[in-house]
Write a protein that holds these residues in place. Structure first.
Motif, PDB file in Angstrom:
ATOM      1  N   LEU A 101       0.824  -1.204   0.000  1.00 30.10           N
ATOM      2  CA  LEU A 101       0.000   0.000   0.000  1.00 30.10           C
ATOM      3  C   LEU A 101       0.865   1.264   0.000  1.00 30.10           C
ATOM      4  N   ALA A 102       1.965   1.215   0.749  1.00 30.71           N
ATOM      5  CA  ALA A 102       2.880   2.363   0.788  1.00 30.71           C
ATOM      6  C   ALA A 102       3.515   2.592  -0.576  1.00 30.71           C
ATOM      7  N   TYR A 103       3.895   1.498  -1.246  1.00 29.91           N
ATOM      8  CA  TYR A 103       4.523   1.642  -2.567  1.00 29.91           C
ATOM      9  C   TYR A 103       3.522   2.164  -3.586  1.00 29.91           C
ATOM     10  N   ALA A 104       2.273   1.750  -3.465  1.00 30.16           N
ATOM     11  CA  ALA A 104       1.233   2.250  -4.365  1.00 30.16           C
ATOM     12  C   ALA A 104       1.052   3.756  -4.179  1.00 30.16           C
ATOM     13  N   ARG A 105       1.062   4.212  -2.933  1.00 32.30           N
ATOM     14  CA  ARG A 105       0.960   5.657  -2.679  1.00 32.30           C
ATOM     15  C   ARG A 105       2.186   6.379  -3.236  1.00 32.30           C
ATOM     16  N   TYR A 106       3.330   5.762  -3.096  1.00 31.29           N
ATOM     17  CA  TYR A 106       4.565   6.351  -3.620  1.00 31.29           C
ATOM     18  C   TYR A 106       4.493   6.516  -5.135  1.00 31.29           C
ATOM     19  N   LEU A 107       4.053   5.480  -5.829  1.00 29.40           N
ATOM     20  CA  LEU A 107       3.948   5.555  -7.288  1.00 29.40           C
ATOM     21  C   LEU A 107       2.974   6.640  -7.724  1.00 29.40           C
ATOM     22  N   ALA A 108       1.947   6.861  -6.924  1.00 26.60           N
ATOM     23  CA  ALA A 108       0.954   7.883  -7.249  1.00 26.60           C
ATOM     24  C   ALA A 108       1.420   9.280  -6.870  1.00 26.60           C
ATOM     25  N   GLY A 109       2.602   9.368  -6.237  1.00 24.85           N
ATOM     26  CA  GLY A 109       3.124  10.665  -5.812  1.00 24.85           C
ATOM     27  C   GLY A 109       2.515  11.158  -4.526  1.00 24.85           C
ATOM     28  N   ASN A 110       1.915  10.236  -3.744  1.00 27.40           N
ATOM     29  CA  ASN A 110       1.211  10.632  -2.523  1.00 27.40           C
ATOM     30  C   ASN A 110       1.821  10.036  -1.259  1.00 27.40           C
ATOM     31  N   ALA A 111       3.055   9.587  -1.316  1.00 28.66           N
ATOM     32  CA  ALA A 111       3.670   8.962  -0.144  1.00 28.66           C
ATOM     33  C   ALA A 111       3.856   9.977   0.979  1.00 28.66           C
ATOM     34  N   GLN A 112       3.670   9.510   2.207  1.00 29.79           N
ATOM     35  CA  GLN A 112       3.865  10.336   3.388  1.00 29.79           C
ATOM     36  C   GLN A 112       5.156   9.914   4.093  1.00 29.79           C
ATOM     37  N   ALA A 113       5.599  10.736   5.030  1.00 27.16           N
ATOM     38  CA  ALA A 113       6.845  10.442   5.744  1.00 27.16           C
ATOM     39  C   ALA A 113       6.807   9.064   6.395  1.00 27.16           C
ATOM     40  N   ALA A 114       5.642   8.683   6.901  1.00 31.44           N
ATOM     41  CA  ALA A 114       5.519   7.379   7.573  1.00 31.44           C
ATOM     42  C   ALA A 114       5.692   6.215   6.613  1.00 31.44           C
ATOM     43  N   ASP A 115       5.546   6.468   5.321  1.00 33.86           N
ATOM     44  CA  ASP A 115       5.672   5.396   4.329  1.00 33.86           C
ATOM     45  C   ASP A 115       7.132   5.056   4.032  1.00 33.86           C
ATOM     46  N   ALA A 116       8.042   5.957   4.338  1.00 35.34           N
ATOM     47  CA  ALA A 116       9.435   5.796   3.917  1.00 35.34           C
ATOM     48  C   ALA A 116      10.027   4.463   4.359  1.00 35.34           C
ATOM     49  N   ALA A 117       9.812   4.084   5.603  1.00 34.25           N
ATOM     50  CA  ALA A 117      10.411   2.850   6.125  1.00 34.25           C
ATOM     51  C   ALA A 117       9.855   1.603   5.446  1.00 34.25           C
ATOM     52  N   LEU A 118       8.692   1.715   4.813  1.00 37.16           N
ATOM     53  CA  LEU A 118       8.064   0.560   4.160  1.00 37.16           C
ATOM     54  C   LEU A 118       8.462   0.440   2.697  1.00 37.16           C
ATOM     55  N   LEU A 119       9.104   1.457   2.162  1.00 42.23           N
ATOM     56  CA  LEU A 119       9.457   1.446   0.750  1.00 42.23           C
ATOM     57  C   LEU A 119      10.755   0.698   0.508  1.00 42.23           C
ATOM     58  N   PRO A 120      11.003   0.246  -0.728  1.00 43.61           N
ATOM     59  CA  PRO A 120      12.317  -0.297  -1.068  1.00 43.61           C
ATOM     60  C   PRO A 120      13.382   0.745  -0.750  1.00 43.61           C
ATOM     61  N   GLU A 121      14.513   0.293  -0.268  1.00 42.64           N
ATOM     62  CA  GLU A 121      15.536   1.213   0.234  1.00 42.64           C
ATOM     63  C   GLU A 121      15.916   2.297  -0.764  1.00 42.64           C
ATOM     64  N   ALA A 122      15.979   1.934  -2.046  1.00 44.52           N
ATOM     65  CA  ALA A 122      16.411   2.894  -3.058  1.00 44.52           C
ATOM     66  C   ALA A 122      15.491   4.104  -3.147  1.00 44.52           C
TER      67      ALA A 122
END
Length: 213
Positions: A101-122
């Protein structure tokens, strides 16, 4: 010991160690071919290979694996600046894990600070305080770099340096689809600045990259 006895013992040993399932290798191969086909501009092959990969993964009944495959497909669209909903993932979102879910928000350009730890490290730096150019430069994998550039573009943070790096990365890999998309962005920027020479030069490059019709 006779040869017949040795053969029987060897067969018995094999039967006690069943071979690994074939679906992971099949899915991985088809997924990689689908990704390369999309980035190279071949939608027909991409669809066939993706459907094959999805069928292999779906037979495990593991939602997380299918969700990740759908997200990978959507990531190739983001890398190519194709703005569309991630429909395949959305159909699975209610059963997806927090990381998906965090990566999906990231792809949509809507990631929040709390999502960072859940994303792929890169990709974590892009959610933090790093400058866009520095965050992109820290990513080594070409596809991840283009995905990150696409996310920056979607969120309105793509600098001229980001655009240049995206063009260079797509060009070096021979990835026609994202290259054309990023060249068009550069051309639009040149046109907005009234730089007709740069716009014409970029058009000539796009004409070279685009497949003959």
């Amino acid at each position: 010991m006779g040869s017949a006895t040795a053969l029987l013992l060897a067969l018995a040993a094999c039967s006690s160690n069943p071979p690994p399932p074939d679906w992971p290798g099949e899915a991985k191969g088809s997924s990689e071919r689908a990704t390369e086909a999309w980035l190279s501009g071949n939608s027909r092959i991409e669809m066939a290979e993706f459907n094959r990969a999805r069928a292999e993964v779906a037979r495990t009944g593991q939602v997380a694996l299918v969700a990740r495959l759908e997200l990978l497909r959507c990531a190739t669209r983001v890398a190519s600046l194709v703005v569309e909903p991630c429909v395949g993932f959305e159909a699975l979102a209610q059963d997806a894990a927090p990381a998906e879910l965090a990566y999906a928000r990231y792809l949509a350009g809507n990631a929040q600070a709390a999502d960072a730890a859940l994303l792929p490290e890169a990709h974590r730096a892009l959610v933090g305080n790093a400058t866009p150019d520095a965050a992109l430069a820290s990513i080594q994998d070409p596809l991840s770099q283009l995905v990150a550039a696409g996310v920056l573009f979607r969120s309105g943070r793509a600098t001229p340096g980001v655009m240049d790096r995206a063009v260079d990365t797509a060009s070096a890999r021979g990835w026609r689809r994202p290259l054309l998309a990023w060249l068009q962005v550069q051309q639009q920027r040149a046109q907005a600045a009234g730089d007709t020479q740069a716009a014409a030069r970029l058009q000539r490059r796009m004409d070279l990259v685009a497949p003959a019709r």
